[in-house]
Motif scaffolding. Structure first.
Motif, PDB file in Angstrom:
ATOM      1  N   ARG A 151      -3.477   1.774   1.678  1.00 42.72           N
ATOM      2  CA  ARG A 151      -2.855   1.432   0.387  1.00 42.72           C
ATOM      3  C   ARG A 151      -1.347   1.241   0.510  1.00 42.72           C
ATOM      4  NH1 ARG A 151      -6.561   3.918  -4.384  1.00 42.72           N
ATOM      5  NH2 ARG A 151      -8.489   3.844  -3.215  1.00 42.72           N
ATOM      6  N   ASP A 178      -1.488   3.018  -5.938  1.00 40.28           N
ATOM      7  CA  ASP A 178      -1.979   1.812  -6.625  1.00 40.28           C
ATOM      8  C   ASP A 178      -1.115   1.478  -7.831  1.00 40.28           C
ATOM      9  OD1 ASP A 178      -3.982   1.482  -4.803  1.00 40.28           O
ATOM     10  OD2 ASP A 178      -5.569   2.262  -6.112  1.00 40.28           O
ATOM     11  N   GLU A 238      -6.990   6.137   4.164  1.00 39.98           N
ATOM     12  CA  GLU A 238      -6.937   5.397   2.892  1.00 39.98           C
ATOM     13  C   GLU A 238      -5.510   5.304   2.360  1.00 39.98           C
ATOM     14  OE1 GLU A 238      -8.255   2.958  -0.008  1.00 39.98           O
ATOM     15  OE2 GLU A 238      -9.433   3.689   1.683  1.00 39.98           O
ATOM     16  N   ILE A 239      -4.726   6.325   2.559  1.00 42.10           N
ATOM     17  CA  ILE A 239      -3.321   6.283   2.131  1.00 42.10           C
ATOM     18  C   ILE A 239      -2.568   5.246   2.953  1.00 42.10           C
ATOM     19  CG2 ILE A 239      -1.151   7.602   2.156  1.00 42.10           C
ATOM     20  CD1 ILE A 239      -2.689   9.936   0.999  1.00 42.10           C
ATOM     21  N   PRO A 267      -5.584  14.528  -3.897  1.00 46.76           N
ATOM     22  CA  PRO A 267      -5.875  13.260  -3.211  1.00 46.76           C
ATOM     23  C   PRO A 267      -6.105  12.082  -4.172  1.00 46.76           C
ATOM     24  CG  PRO A 267      -7.093  15.039  -2.185  1.00 46.76           C
ATOM     25  CD  PRO A 267      -6.439  15.608  -3.407  1.00 46.76           C
ATOM     26  N   HIS A 268      -6.820  12.318  -5.267  1.00 46.78           N
ATOM     27  CA  HIS A 268      -7.045  11.235  -6.237  1.00 46.78           C
ATOM     28  C   HIS A 268      -5.733  10.782  -6.871  1.00 46.78           C
ATOM     29  CE1 HIS A 268     -11.322  10.929  -6.097  1.00 46.78           C
ATOM     30  NE2 HIS A 268     -11.523  12.178  -6.473  1.00 46.78           N
ATOM     31  N   GLU A 324      -4.242  10.589   6.361  1.00 49.74           N
ATOM     32  CA  GLU A 324      -5.355   9.968   5.630  1.00 49.74           C
ATOM     33  C   GLU A 324      -5.325   8.451   5.797  1.00 49.74           C
ATOM     34  OE1 GLU A 324      -7.984  11.052   3.825  1.00 49.74           O
ATOM     35  OE2 GLU A 324      -7.476  13.107   4.383  1.00 49.74           O
ATOM     36  N   GLU A 371      -9.704   8.199  -9.955  1.00 48.90           N
ATOM     37  CA  GLU A 371      -8.489   7.418  -9.696  1.00 48.90           C
ATOM     38  C   GLU A 371      -8.104   6.532 -10.874  1.00 48.90           C
ATOM     39  OE1 GLU A 371      -8.250   5.316  -5.949  1.00 48.90           O
ATOM     40  OE2 GLU A 371      -9.554   6.831  -5.053  1.00 48.90           O
ATOM     41  N   GLN A 374      -2.738  11.035  -5.500  1.00 50.62           N
ATOM     42  CA  GLN A 374      -1.960  10.339  -4.475  1.00 50.62           C
ATOM     43  C   GLN A 374      -2.360   8.858  -4.408  1.00 50.62           C
ATOM     44  OE1 GLN A 374      -2.784  12.611  -0.927  1.00 50.62           O
ATOM     45  NE2 GLN A 374      -0.889  13.787  -1.127  1.00 50.62           N
ATOM     46  N   LEU A 375      -3.653   8.612  -4.322  1.00 55.02           N
ATOM     47  CA  LEU A 375      -4.137   7.233  -4.231  1.00 55.02           C
ATOM     48  C   LEU A 375      -3.828   6.458  -5.503  1.00 55.02           C
ATOM     49  CD1 LEU A 375      -7.566   7.887  -2.480  1.00 55.02           C
ATOM     50  CD2 LEU A 375      -5.464   7.002  -1.444  1.00 55.02           C
ATOM     51  N   SER A 376      -3.987   7.114  -6.632  1.00 57.70           N
ATOM     52  CA  SER A 376      -3.698   6.458  -7.915  1.00 57.70           C
ATOM     53  C   SER A 376      -2.220   6.111  -8.034  1.00 57.70           C
ATOM     54  CB  SER A 376      -4.100   7.369  -9.078  1.00 57.70           C
ATOM     55  OG  SER A 376      -5.463   7.651  -9.027  1.00 57.70           O
TER      56      SER A 376
END
Length: 167
Positions: free
Chosen positions: A147, A117, A143-144, A109-110, A141, A82, A112-114
């Motif tokens: 965030r 952020d 975690e999404i 997925p990495h 998800e 990420e 998306q999260l990055s």
């Protein structure tokens, strides 16, 4: 002038990893565009390079060859974490960021999260992202969703309280 070109080019091809890294950092910081064809060749041949060298090469390419940069961004030689994606995202034009937003579900997925952020930290309170965020509140998800809520709280505005009652 030619002596310096030879000197920096030799740095990129040196056997010593530290010398190569210094050459890449100088290429990045001093914008030594004459070395870009060499860097492009490294990446096209997928010559064995370290992940650190690879990331630096991509950062350099982001200024000079967006197409090759994006090709490696989407299908990297090494898998990115990420924080590595966040670093690379900071070198992209806003138009590319908007493209990632539009194709969010197709991103890794990495990434998306990055991206979430990155937008949270770099949106400068841009309220145009509120619809994008609110559409992700029902994402599968966890975690999404977390965030997205963090990013929305950073913005300080919502479109409808009803969307947030479940949280």
């Amino acid at each position: 002038h030619l002596n310096l070109q030879t000197y920096y080019r030799n740095m990129l091809y040196d056997q010593n990893w530290g010398v190569r890294m210094n050459g890449l950092y100088r290429t990045l910081h001093f914008r030594l565009s004459f070395l870009v064809p060499d860097i492009e060749q490294f990446l096209k041949k997928e010559k064995v390079i370290s992940k650190e060298e690879y990331l630096l090469m991509l950062r350099i390419l982001s200024f000079y060859n967006q197409n090759l940069f994006l090709a490696h961004f989407y299908k990297p030689i090494y898998p990115f974490k990420e924080f590595e994606y966040k670093i690379l995202l900071s070198y992209l034009d806003k138009s590319y960021i908007d493209t990632f937003i539009k194709s969010f579900d197709t991103l890794s997925p990495h990434l998306q999260l990055s991206l979430l952020d990155y937008l949270n930290l770099n949106s400068k309170m841009d309220t145009s992202y509120i619809n994008f965020y609110e559409n992700l509140l029902s994402h599968h998800e966890k975690e999404i969703r977390i965030r997205v809520l963090k990013a929305i709280s950073h913005l300080g505005m919502i479109s409808s309280v009803a969307l947030y009652k479940s949280f």
